[in-house]
Design an enzyme around this catalytic site. Structure first.
Site, PDB file in Angstrom:
ATOM      1  N   ALA A   1     -75.229  28.692-101.454  1.00  0.00           N
ATOM      2  CA  ALA A   1     -75.832  27.514-102.087  1.00  0.00           C
ATOM      3  C   ALA A   1     -74.989  26.274-101.794  1.00  0.00           C
ATOM      4  O   ALA A   1     -75.521  25.182-101.572  1.00  0.00           O
ATOM      5  CB  ALA A   1     -75.967  27.729-103.595  1.00  0.00           C
TER       6      ALA A   1
ATOM      7  N   ASN B   1     -72.133  30.660-108.560  1.00  0.00           N
ATOM      8  CA  ASN B   1     -71.049  31.226-107.761  1.00  0.00           C
ATOM      9  C   ASN B   1     -71.419  31.328-106.292  1.00  0.00           C
ATOM     10  O   ASN B   1     -70.681  31.941-105.516  1.00  0.00           O
ATOM     11  CB  ASN B   1     -70.702  32.640-108.255  1.00  0.00           C
ATOM     12  CG  ASN B   1     -69.845  32.642-109.497  1.00  0.00           C
ATOM     13  OD1 ASN B   1     -68.891  31.893-109.599  1.00  0.00           O
ATOM     14  ND2 ASN B   1     -70.187  33.482-110.457  1.00  0.00           N
ATOM     15  N   SER B   2     -72.540  30.775-105.898  1.00  0.00           N
ATOM     16  CA  SER B   2     -73.089  31.051-104.571  1.00  0.00           C
ATOM     17  C   SER B   2     -72.459  30.189-103.481  1.00  0.00           C
ATOM     18  O   SER B   2     -72.697  28.977-103.403  1.00  0.00           O
ATOM     19  CB  SER B   2     -74.605  30.834-104.578  1.00  0.00           C
ATOM     20  OG  SER B   2     -75.145  31.036-103.300  1.00  0.00           O
ATOM     21  N   ASP B   3     -71.672  30.832-102.607  1.00  0.00           N
ATOM     22  CA  ASP B   3     -71.109  30.131-101.462  1.00  0.00           C
ATOM     23  C   ASP B   3     -72.213  29.604-100.548  1.00  0.00           C
ATOM     24  O   ASP B   3     -72.135  28.492-100.013  1.00  0.00           O
ATOM     25  CB  ASP B   3     -70.158  31.039-100.680  1.00  0.00           C
ATOM     26  CG  ASP B   3     -70.660  32.477-100.552  1.00  0.00           C
ATOM     27  OD1 ASP B   3     -71.793  32.768-100.961  1.00  0.00           O
ATOM     28  OD2 ASP B   3     -69.891  33.327-100.054  1.00  0.00           O
TER      29      ASP B   3
END
EC number: 5.99.1.4
Length: 205
Positions: free
Chosen positions: A17, A13-15
């Site tokens: 990343a 879910n990492s923006d």
């Protein structure tokens, strides 16, 4: 000859990343270094290391996240929706799909970026099996088979292992990169990561 590696711990879910994904792969190609993709259960890591989910943070911290995202999007010329329709849903199945694909020898980079792109650029719900099946099929992969593999207990075991391994390595956020035991947290540390790789390989001036 041993090929050096970067342990890459990231949340599906990492923006952040997503913002660092292309630059990490470019770094790996320049330095002839292998990236080991290791999706983790970030809420579990937060629980164990004192972190806070976005929904639990103060309004000031949430507002600053949006400001920083906008700055980095301008700098990198990447467009994302800082507050998508389905923000940070359960990412366990998506994570296990990436692990299953990796164990099948499939290219992981394009796959995990497609899933992140679906959430942050297309307002798609990546906790939905139907959405994930569509993403896999859009990439020309056997979506049904990969989802079946992702639901097997051995893949769940790897997912838990990566999460435990990340905590042992000092990881507390996503994305995190570990090179020769040294932790670099955040896509804004990729330049420093590359400097460490160059120094270790005797390429620095």
């Amino acid at each position: 000859m041993k090929v050096e590696t970067i342990d890459y711990y990231f949340w599906m879910n990492s923006d952040w990343a997503y913002l660092g994904a292309d630059r990490l792969e470019a770094l790996a190609e320049r330095q002839n270094i292998r990236v080991l993709y290791k999706p983790v259960d970030l809420p579990n890591i937060y629980y164990r290391t004192g972190g806070q989910l976005l929904s639990d943070r103060s309004p000031e911290r949430r507002a600053y996240r949006v400001l920083e995202l906008k700055r980095w999007c301008r700098k990198l010329k990447i467009s994302i929706n800082a507050q998508p329709a389905f923000m940070c849903p359960n990412a366990d199945l998506a994570s296990c799909i990436v692990i299953a694909a990796d164990r099948q020898g499939l290219p992981v980079g394009p796959l995990y970026k497609s899933i992140l792109h679906a959430q942050w650029c297309q307002d798609r719900d990546i906790s939905s099996e139907r959405t994930l099946l569509d993403i896999l099929n859009e990439r020309g992969l056997d979506g049904g088979r990969l989802i079946s593999l992702a639901r097997q207990s051995d893949i769940a075991d790897v997912y838990r292992y990566y999460t435990d391994e990340a905590v042992s390595a000092g990881v507390f956020g996503s994305p995190s990169y570990v090179f020769q035991g040294e932790l670099f947290w955040g896509q804004d540390r990729l330049e420093m990561l590359e400097e460490a790789v160059e120094a270790a390989m005797g390429r620095s001036e």
